[in-house]
Scaffold this motif. Structure first.
Motif, short mmCIF file in Angstrom:
data_model
loop_
_atom_site.label_atom_id
_atom_site.label_comp_id
_atom_site.label_asym_id
_atom_site.label_seq_id
_atom_site.Cartn_x
_atom_site.Cartn_y
_atom_site.Cartn_z
N SER A 45 -75.33 -22.95 -28.65
CA SER A 45 -74.25 -22.59 -27.74
C SER A 45 -73.52 -23.83 -27.25
O SER A 45 -74.00 -24.96 -27.40
CB SER A 45 -74.82 -21.83 -26.53
OG SER A 45 -75.69 -22.66 -25.79
N SER A 48 -72.00 -20.95 -32.04
CA SER A 48 -70.78 -20.30 -31.59
C SER A 48 -69.57 -21.17 -31.97
O SER A 48 -69.72 -22.36 -32.25
CB SER A 48 -70.80 -20.07 -30.08
OG SER A 48 -70.67 -21.31 -29.40
N SER A 49 -68.39 -20.56 -31.94
CA SER A 49 -67.19 -21.32 -32.29
C SER A 49 -66.95 -22.46 -31.31
O SER A 49 -66.53 -23.55 -31.70
CB SER A 49 -65.97 -20.39 -32.31
OG SER A 49 -65.75 -19.80 -31.04
#
Length: 260
Positions: free
Chosen positions: A211, A233-234
């Motif tokens: 994250s 995550s992006s």
């Protein structure tokens, strides 16, 4: 800065009897942990009550409360009816910085950016760019193989995330656990800070997904590589690339994917 476990009357694991069996089982303890600095409330997190001194130090460093471990003068653990309070005493200079930038968090084990008041505050604490270490070819496999043995509490009950500090050749040197992945990393970076460890030549392995917060905390600790067992995550990828931090995810035996 001693913490006396007997004062807490709270263990990292609890023995409970599930409703559908007569056998006792151990489960991970989760309690509210409030952090106060010179008497002023700063954050409330849900955490496993182990390695709390390291948690407080690592959390404070990641949040920009402290510029070094020497800003933190003392910790007193105070049991409260609802949980535990970590009463931190800090230097006068540190106290002034915190008063100029007061932030109250409402922490959760799976939280994102809990308690951030504005997008401007999101960028208020910016890690310096970090230089990734040069890994040996089998470093991630070697660290991954060593992680289960280092997660002593998780082996007894499951449900605890692990954060491990590893050398560039994959040797696992230190690990911490918590029901929250962010807390596990705070405990690890706090332990490294207490030891005045040189964090430039190694990497962090996490049992969790990758994250944004884990990337940020890793960079704040001056560590240049984060490897996670699950997906990224992006925002984690974009942040790692912006900081020059090397990010690996889906770390499994014999494979891993580099995203930054």
């Amino acid at each position: 800065m001693p913490i006396i476990a007997a004062m807490l009357n709270v263990d990292a694991l609890q023995t409970l009897k599930p409703l559908n069996t007569a056998a006792d089982e151990e489960v991970a303890t989760e309690v509210p942990v409030a952090l106060t600095v010179n008497g002023i409330s700063q954050a409330v997190m849900l955490a496993t009550p182990a390695d709390l001194e390291e948690f407080a130090l690592g959390f404070g460093l990641a949040e920009g409360w402290f510029t070094s471990r020497r800003d933190l003068l003392d910790i007193e653990v105070q049991p409260q009816p609802q949980g535990l309070e970590l009463a931190l005493t800090v230097t006068a200079a540190c106290d002034q910085r915190l008063k100029a930038r007061r932030r109250t968090l409402a922490g959760r084990t799976g939280c994102g950016l809990c308690g951030v008041d504005s997008l401007a505050e999101l960028a208020a604490v910016r890690p310096q760019p970090v230089l990734p270490p040069r890994l040996a070819g089998d470093a991630l496999d070697r660290a991954l193989a060593a992680l289960p043995a280092a997660q002593v509490l998780n082996a007894r009950c499951g449900g605890l995330h692990g954060a491990a500090w590893c050398q560039a050749d994959g040797e696992l040197l230190l690990a911490r656990e918590d029901i929250g992945r962010h807390n596990a990393l705070d405990k690890l970076t706090g332990a490294l800070a207490r030891r005045d460890a040189d964090t430039r030549g190694g990497f962090v392995l996490m049992s969790s997904r990758a994250s944004y917060e884990l990337v940020h905390k890793t960079a704040m600790a001056g560590i240049g590589l984060l490897a996670c067992m699950s997906a990224p995550s992006s925002l984690a990828i974009a942040t790692a690339r912006g900081l020059g931090l090397e990010l690996w995810a889906f770390v499994r035996a014999g494979r891993a994917t580099r995203y930054a």
